[in-house]
Design a protein around this motif. Structure first.
Motif, PDB file in Angstrom:
ATOM      1  N   LEU A 197       1.057  -1.464   0.000  1.00 18.56           N
ATOM      2  CA  LEU A 197      -0.340   0.091  -0.027  1.00 18.56           C
ATOM      3  C   LEU A 197       0.568   1.392   0.036  1.00 18.56           C
ATOM      4  O   LEU A 197       0.883   1.962  -0.241  1.00 18.56           O
ATOM      5  CB  LEU A 197      -0.726   0.155   1.476  1.00 18.56           C
ATOM      6  CG  LEU A 197      -2.125   0.659   1.399  1.00 18.56           C
ATOM      7  CD1 LEU A 197      -3.066   1.055   0.106  1.00 18.56           C
ATOM      8  CD2 LEU A 197      -2.517   1.078   2.423  1.00 18.56           C
ATOM      9  N   LEU A 198       1.564   1.074   0.459  1.00 17.18           N
ATOM     10  CA  LEU A 198       2.703   2.634   1.088  1.00 17.18           C
ATOM     11  C   LEU A 198       3.335   2.877  -0.848  1.00 17.18           C
ATOM     12  O   LEU A 198       3.013   3.746  -0.972  1.00 17.18           O
ATOM     13  CB  LEU A 198       3.705   2.368   2.022  1.00 17.18           C
ATOM     14  CG  LEU A 198       3.559   2.470   3.531  1.00 17.18           C
ATOM     15  CD1 LEU A 198       4.645   2.193   4.456  1.00 17.18           C
ATOM     16  CD2 LEU A 198       2.588   4.121   3.543  1.00 17.18           C
ATOM     17  N   LYS A 199       3.985   1.597  -1.280  1.00 19.90           N
ATOM     18  CA  LYS A 199       3.807   2.073  -2.431  1.00 19.90           C
ATOM     19  C   LYS A 199       3.608   1.981  -3.803  1.00 19.90           C
ATOM     20  O   LYS A 199       4.067   2.946  -4.803  1.00 19.90           O
ATOM     21  CB  LYS A 199       4.884   0.301  -2.987  1.00 19.90           C
ATOM     22  CG  LYS A 199       5.687   0.448  -3.842  1.00 19.90           C
ATOM     23  CD  LYS A 199       6.190  -1.352  -4.401  1.00 19.90           C
ATOM     24  CE  LYS A 199       7.643  -1.163  -5.672  1.00 19.90           C
ATOM     25  NZ  LYS A 199       7.991  -2.630  -5.683  1.00 19.90           N
ATOM     26  N   LEU A 200       2.864   1.759  -3.618  1.00 21.24           N
ATOM     27  CA  LEU A 200       1.297   2.193  -4.543  1.00 21.24           C
ATOM     28  C   LEU A 200       0.821   3.821  -3.982  1.00 21.24           C
ATOM     29  O   LEU A 200       1.105   4.791  -5.463  1.00 21.24           O
ATOM     30  CB  LEU A 200       0.171   1.379  -4.446  1.00 21.24           C
ATOM     31  CG  LEU A 200       0.087   0.281  -5.334  1.00 21.24           C
ATOM     32  CD1 LEU A 200      -1.272  -0.911  -4.832  1.00 21.24           C
ATOM     33  CD2 LEU A 200       0.455  -0.060  -6.036  1.00 21.24           C
ATOM     34  N   LEU A 201       0.789   4.105  -3.404  1.00 21.97           N
ATOM     35  CA  LEU A 201       0.974   5.878  -2.544  1.00 21.97           C
ATOM     36  C   LEU A 201       2.092   6.624  -3.416  1.00 21.97           C
ATOM     37  O   LEU A 201       1.604   7.403  -3.590  1.00 21.97           O
ATOM     38  CB  LEU A 201       0.512   5.548  -1.000  1.00 21.97           C
ATOM     39  CG  LEU A 201       0.082   7.000  -0.958  1.00 21.97           C
ATOM     40  CD1 LEU A 201      -0.933   7.982  -1.016  1.00 21.97           C
ATOM     41  CD2 LEU A 201       0.265   7.492   0.589  1.00 21.97           C
ATOM     42  N   GLN A 202       3.293   5.630  -2.910  1.00 22.43           N
ATOM     43  CA  GLN A 202       4.018   6.717  -3.096  1.00 22.43           C
ATOM     44  C   GLN A 202       3.860   6.779  -5.315  1.00 22.43           C
ATOM     45  O   GLN A 202       4.530   7.618  -5.344  1.00 22.43           O
ATOM     46  CB  GLN A 202       5.776   5.677  -2.928  1.00 22.43           C
ATOM     47  CG  GLN A 202       6.990   6.651  -3.465  1.00 22.43           C
ATOM     48  CD  GLN A 202       8.312   5.703  -2.581  1.00 22.43           C
ATOM     49  OE1 GLN A 202       8.071   4.626  -2.389  1.00 22.43           O
ATOM     50  NE2 GLN A 202       9.520   6.558  -2.838  1.00 22.43           N
ATOM     51  N   GLN A 205       1.751   9.642  -5.877  1.00 16.77           N
ATOM     52  CA  GLN A 205       2.752  11.091  -5.885  1.00 16.77           C
ATOM     53  C   GLN A 205       3.366  11.033  -6.890  1.00 16.77           C
ATOM     54  O   GLN A 205       3.463  12.127  -7.388  1.00 16.77           O
ATOM     55  CB  GLN A 205       2.962  10.931  -4.377  1.00 16.77           C
ATOM     56  CG  GLN A 205       1.993  10.780  -3.562  1.00 16.77           C
ATOM     57  CD  GLN A 205       3.065  10.936  -1.684  1.00 16.77           C
ATOM     58  OE1 GLN A 205       4.393  10.712  -1.718  1.00 16.77           O
ATOM     59  NE2 GLN A 205       1.800  10.858  -0.585  1.00 16.77           N
ATOM     60  N   GLU A 206       3.746  10.860  -7.289  1.00 17.70           N
ATOM     61  CA  GLU A 206       5.228  10.497  -8.632  1.00 17.70           C
ATOM     62  C   GLU A 206       4.288  11.263  -9.906  1.00 17.70           C
ATOM     63  O   GLU A 206       4.656  11.645 -10.112  1.00 17.70           O
ATOM     64  CB  GLU A 206       6.151   9.545  -9.016  1.00 17.70           C
ATOM     65  CG  GLU A 206       7.265   9.640  -7.746  1.00 17.70           C
ATOM     66  CD  GLU A 206       8.236   8.534  -7.783  1.00 17.70           C
ATOM     67  OE1 GLU A 206       8.030   7.578  -8.808  1.00 17.70           O
ATOM     68  OE2 GLU A 206       9.052   7.882  -7.114  1.00 17.70           O
ATOM     69  N   LEU A 207       3.547  10.367  -9.938  1.00 11.11           N
ATOM     70  CA  LEU A 207       2.928  10.003 -11.340  1.00 11.11           C
ATOM     71  C   LEU A 207       1.751  11.531 -11.178  1.00 11.11           C
ATOM     72  O   LEU A 207       1.456  12.544 -12.054  1.00 11.11           O
ATOM     73  CB  LEU A 207       1.745   9.336 -11.888  1.00 11.11           C
ATOM     74  CG  LEU A 207       2.223   7.938 -12.110  1.00 11.11           C
ATOM     75  CD1 LEU A 207       1.732   6.296 -12.031  1.00 11.11           C
ATOM     76  CD2 LEU A 207       3.140   8.445 -13.127  1.00 11.11           C
ATOM     77  N   HIS A 208       0.822  12.179 -10.234  1.00 12.02           N
ATOM     78  CA  HIS A 208      -0.154  12.622 -10.182  1.00 12.02           C
ATOM     79  C   HIS A 208       0.225  14.158  -9.050  1.00 12.02           C
ATOM     80  O   HIS A 208      -0.870  13.769  -7.406  1.00 12.02           O
ATOM     81  CB  HIS A 208      -1.675  12.079 -10.194  1.00 12.02           C
ATOM     82  CG  HIS A 208      -1.821  11.521 -11.427  1.00 12.02           C
ATOM     83  ND1 HIS A 208      -2.060  11.786 -11.933  1.00 12.02           N
ATOM     84  CD2 HIS A 208      -1.798  10.012 -11.432  1.00 12.02           C
ATOM     85  CE1 HIS A 208      -2.898  10.773 -12.902  1.00 12.02           C
ATOM     86  NE2 HIS A 208      -2.002   9.425 -12.009  1.00 12.02           N
TER      87      HIS A 208
END
Length: 214
Positions: A197-202, A205-208
């Motif tokens: 979940l943390l990896k997906l959130l990161q 953030q990088e894409l949007h």
């Protein structure tokens, strides 16, 4: 010893030596007081004549226990038909040595003496040469049991544990191990899900990045 001459002493010694060589018993009349322990055998013995080879048929012996007048022993070979039996207390327990009677001695053997055998007795004898009365007494004491040797008591052996207790311990260990494995698996699964979940959130953030600031 006054008045005794050397010839008298020699004659007396010669008579005693002759009697001993001829097998004649020298009588000593003394009181009989017999001590015995319950259950043992006793012999009542006394001398009634100094002659040898006495005919038993000429003897009569009648022994009573005083003061109850219980018949202890009775011998009368002439009047056998009216022989007086011994009292039931002494029945089958009194024996007379006939060989001793022929030598002028009375030997009455009493077997398995009892406490109630204690008391005074009186024997009347009738011989071809006269009469004789012989009293005697029995004192019977109780038998004392010998103390048994003390032996150390063996220590009790430890009781073996029942097999059910061993199986219960094994089952409990397996259950605890299974629970620990499940808890560990849950912890690992939660950690992996959190990391994903943390990896997906990161990545989001990088894409949007602008959407996050709004």
């Amino acid at each position: 010893m006054e008045g005794w001459t050397a010839s008298s002493l020699l004659c007396l010694l010669a008579v005693r030596l002759f009697c001993g060589a001829a097998g004649v018993t020298e009588c000593h009349d003394r009181a009989l007081d017999i001590q015995a322990v319950e259950g043992s055998n006793v012999t009542v013995e006394w001398c009634f004549s100094s002659r040898a080879n006495i005919s038993i048929s000429s003897l009569k012996i009648h022994c009573l226990m005083d003061p109850e007048l219980k018949v202890f022993y009775h011998l009368d070979d002439i009047f056998r038909m009216i022989k007086e039996p011994p009292h039931e207390q002494f029945a089958g327990r009194v024996q007379c040595d006939k060989d001793a009677l022929r030598t002028g001695r009375v030997q009455l053997h009493l077997s398995r003496v009892q406490m109630n055998d204690s008391g005074r007795y009186r024997c009347r004898m009738f011989t071809g040469s006269g009469r004789k009365v012989k009293p005697f007494s029995l004192n019977i004491t109780a038998a004392v049991d010998e103390p048994k040797p003390l032996t150390p008591e063996p220590e009790p052996e430890p009781e073996p544990e029942p097999e059910s207790q061993g199986w219960l311990g094994l089952y409990a260990g397996l259950v605890l191990a299974a629970v620990a494995a499940v808890v560990l698996a849950l912890c690992c699964s939660l950690y992996i899900h959190k990391w994903k979940l943390l990896k997906l959130l990161q990545e989001f953030q990088e894409l949007h990045p602008e959407e996050l600031h709004l």
